[in-house]
Scaffold this motif. Sequence first.
Motif, PDB file in Angstrom:
ATOM      1  N   ARG A  64       0.824  -1.210   0.000  1.00  0.00           N
ATOM      2  CA  ARG A  64       0.000   0.000   0.000  1.00  0.00           C
ATOM      3  C   ARG A  64       0.862   1.265   0.000  1.00  0.00           C
ATOM      4  N   PHE A  65       2.168   1.127   0.365  1.00  0.00           N
ATOM      5  CA  PHE A  65       3.077   2.277   0.368  1.00  0.00           C
ATOM      6  C   PHE A  65       3.869   2.399  -0.936  1.00  0.00           C
ATOM      7  N   ALA A  66       3.673   1.480  -1.874  1.00  0.00           N
ATOM      8  CA  ALA A  66       4.378   1.553  -3.154  1.00  0.00           C
ATOM      9  C   ALA A  66       3.994   2.831  -3.889  1.00  0.00           C
ATOM     10  N   PRO A  67       4.931   3.443  -4.630  1.00  0.00           N
ATOM     11  CA  PRO A  67       4.631   4.680  -5.354  1.00  0.00           C
ATOM     12  C   PRO A  67       3.386   4.599  -6.235  1.00  0.00           C
ATOM     13  N   VAL A  68       3.165   3.440  -6.853  1.00  0.00           N
ATOM     14  CA  VAL A  68       2.039   3.325  -7.781  1.00  0.00           C
ATOM     15  C   VAL A  68       0.685   3.469  -7.085  1.00  0.00           C
ATOM     16  N   MET A  69       0.630   3.194  -5.774  1.00  0.00           N
ATOM     17  CA  MET A  69      -0.653   3.240  -5.089  1.00  0.00           C
ATOM     18  C   MET A  69      -1.207   4.661  -4.975  1.00  0.00           C
ATOM     19  N   ALA A  70      -0.330   5.650  -4.932  1.00  0.00           N
ATOM     20  CA  ALA A  70      -0.803   7.040  -4.953  1.00  0.00           C
ATOM     21  C   ALA A  70      -1.506   7.325  -6.278  1.00  0.00           C
ATOM     22  N   GLU A  71      -0.995   6.722  -7.347  1.00  0.00           N
ATOM     23  CA  GLU A  71      -1.603   6.890  -8.667  1.00  0.00           C
ATOM     24  C   GLU A  71      -2.906   6.112  -8.781  1.00  0.00           C
ATOM     25  N   VAL A  72      -2.978   4.960  -8.113  1.00  0.00           N
ATOM     26  CA  VAL A  72      -4.226   4.191  -8.086  1.00  0.00           C
ATOM     27  C   VAL A  72      -5.319   5.002  -7.394  1.00  0.00           C
ATOM     28  N   ALA A  73      -4.961   5.635  -6.273  1.00  0.00           N
ATOM     29  CA  ALA A  73      -5.918   6.468  -5.549  1.00  0.00           C
ATOM     30  C   ALA A  73      -6.382   7.629  -6.421  1.00  0.00           C
ATOM     31  N   LYS A  74      -5.454   8.226  -7.156  1.00  0.00           N
ATOM     32  CA  LYS A  74      -5.794   9.337  -8.041  1.00  0.00           C
ATOM     33  C   LYS A  74      -6.746   8.864  -9.147  1.00  0.00           C
ATOM     34  N   ALA A  75      -6.450   7.697  -9.722  1.00  0.00           N
ATOM     35  CA  ALA A  75      -7.298   7.152 -10.777  1.00  0.00           C
ATOM     36  C   ALA A  75      -8.705   6.868 -10.254  1.00  0.00           C
ATOM     37  N   ALA A  76      -8.781   6.337  -9.038  1.00  0.00           N
ATOM     38  CA  ALA A  76     -10.087   6.052  -8.430  1.00  0.00           C
ATOM     39  C   ALA A  76     -10.881   7.336  -8.247  1.00  0.00           C
ATOM     40  N   GLU A  77     -10.222   8.384  -7.792  1.00  0.00           N
ATOM     41  CA  GLU A  77     -10.893   9.668  -7.597  1.00  0.00           C
ATOM     42  C   GLU A  77     -11.401  10.242  -8.919  1.00  0.00           C
ATOM     43  N   GLN A  78     -10.703   9.941  -9.994  1.00  0.00           N
ATOM     44  CA  GLN A  78     -11.097  10.424 -11.318  1.00  0.00           C
ATOM     45  C   GLN A  78     -12.217   9.591 -11.934  1.00  0.00           C
ATOM     46  N   GLY A  79     -12.621   8.521 -11.240  1.00  0.00           N
ATOM     47  CA  GLY A  79     -13.693   7.680 -11.737  1.00  0.00           C
ATOM     48  C   GLY A  79     -13.249   6.540 -12.621  1.00  0.00           C
ATOM     49  N   LYS A  80     -11.926   6.354 -12.756  1.00  0.00           N
ATOM     50  CA  LYS A  80     -11.443   5.218 -13.530  1.00  0.00           C
ATOM     51  C   LYS A  80     -11.739   3.924 -12.782  1.00  0.00           C
ATOM     52  N   PHE A  81     -11.673   2.812 -13.498  1.00  0.00           N
ATOM     53  CA  PHE A  81     -12.042   1.532 -12.920  1.00  0.00           C
ATOM     54  C   PHE A  81     -10.827   0.871 -12.262  1.00  0.00           C
ATOM     55  N   VAL A  82     -11.018   0.393 -11.058  1.00  0.00           N
ATOM     56  CA  VAL A  82      -9.963  -0.290 -10.307  1.00  0.00           C
ATOM     57  C   VAL A  82     -10.519  -1.602  -9.779  1.00  0.00           C
ATOM     58  N   LEU A  83      -9.872  -2.704 -10.106  1.00  0.00           N
ATOM     59  CA  LEU A  83     -10.305  -4.022  -9.636  1.00  0.00           C
ATOM     60  C   LEU A  83      -9.158  -4.691  -8.896  1.00  0.00           C
ATOM     61  N   GLY A  84      -9.356  -4.985  -7.610  1.00  0.00           N
ATOM     62  CA  GLY A  84      -8.375  -5.693  -6.802  1.00  0.00           C
ATOM     63  C   GLY A  84      -8.832  -7.112  -6.562  1.00  0.00           C
ATOM     64  N   ILE A  85      -7.996  -8.077  -6.925  1.00  0.00           N
ATOM     65  CA  ILE A  85      -8.355  -9.487  -6.825  1.00  0.00           C
ATOM     66  C   ILE A  85      -7.458 -10.170  -5.808  1.00  0.00           C
ATOM     67  N   CYS A  86      -8.050 -10.819  -4.809  1.00  0.00           N
ATOM     68  CA  CYS A  86      -7.335 -11.579  -3.791  1.00  0.00           C
ATOM     69  C   CYS A  86      -6.335 -10.680  -3.059  1.00  0.00           C
ATOM     70  N   ASN A  87      -5.036 -10.850  -3.274  1.00  0.00           N
ATOM     71  CA  ASN A  87      -4.068  -9.957  -2.647  1.00  0.00           C
ATOM     72  C   ASN A  87      -4.318  -8.502  -3.051  1.00  0.00           C
ATOM     73  N   GLY A  88      -4.846  -8.303  -4.256  1.00  0.00           N
ATOM     74  CA  GLY A  88      -5.208  -6.960  -4.699  1.00  0.00           C
ATOM     75  C   GLY A  88      -6.310  -6.363  -3.846  1.00  0.00           C
ATOM     76  N   PHE A  89      -7.271  -7.169  -3.435  1.00  0.00           N
ATOM     77  CA  PHE A  89      -8.328  -6.741  -2.527  1.00  0.00           C
ATOM     78  C   PHE A  89      -7.717  -6.349  -1.181  1.00  0.00           C
ATOM     79  N   GLN A  90      -6.803  -7.175  -0.703  1.00  0.00           N
ATOM     80  CA  GLN A  90      -6.128  -6.881   0.566  1.00  0.00           C
ATOM     81  C   GLN A  90      -5.373  -5.550   0.485  1.00  0.00           C
ATOM     82  N   ILE A  91      -4.706  -5.316  -0.642  1.00  0.00           N
ATOM     83  CA  ILE A  91      -3.964  -4.066  -0.826  1.00  0.00           C
ATOM     84  C   ILE A  91      -4.911  -2.871  -0.825  1.00  0.00           C
ATOM     85  N   LEU A  92      -6.050  -3.005  -1.486  1.00  0.00           N
ATOM     86  CA  LEU A  92      -7.001  -1.889  -1.552  1.00  0.00           C
ATOM     87  C   LEU A  92      -7.584  -1.545  -0.189  1.00  0.00           C
TER      88      LEU A  92
END
Length: 229
Positions: A64-92
């Motif tokens: 969750r502290f990886a640099p890309v996660m700040a961009e994931v949060a930004k994408a989510a705020e912009q309404g883009k689609f984000v799907l977390g599967i298994c460990n991805g769900f845990q990360i989200l």
Amino acid sequence: MKFAVLVFPGSNCDIDCYKAVEDSLGEPVEYVWHTATDLSAYDCILVPGGFSYGDYLRCGAISRFAPVMAEVAKAAEQGKFVLGICNGFQILTEAGLLPGALRRNMSMKFRCHDTVLKVVNNTTPFTVDYAKDEEIVIPIAHGEGNYYCDEETMAGLKANNQIVFTYSDNPNGSVEHIAGICNVQGNVVGMMPHPERAANSLLGSEDGKRMFTSILKTWRDRYDAASIR
């Protein structure tokens, strides 16, 4: 439509996600390393399963502290689609993009088998190709898939129609049999079962394929609507 599949040290379902998009949709898809600092080129971000950073501390707690996660949060705020599967769900959940937490399975055993899910919410961008209350077969493979949240959070999930999937047999002890949830806006979904492993009849089920076709359908509908305006 362009898809990004994130890759963390220890990811092992990134290839599965890539192939599911490639085979099911034929849309552009790329692997994106966890150090990336720009996801603006992508319309959908897939956070795959695996054992990111060896599940040290807690599953997803370091990722969750990886640099890309700040961009994931930004994408989510912009309404883009984000799907977390298994460990991805845990990360989200660790990143605060989805409420609640994933705990050890009630049996204290790793569970790896097909499960029957009920589609509780078929209005998200990931589920429009399913019927409400439809039962689908999607496999699980996890040791910490026991979804938990407090009563206040659960009340919010129910009030906002954020419960997307529930288990028929509840293999991990999740509260209210929850297998997947979304954020209030519906553009971020996390789930423990693996739809990318049920996107081809050779894998035993094609029921997961419609998650990917749903994403593309919703994106095209948005694009067409925007073009008309």
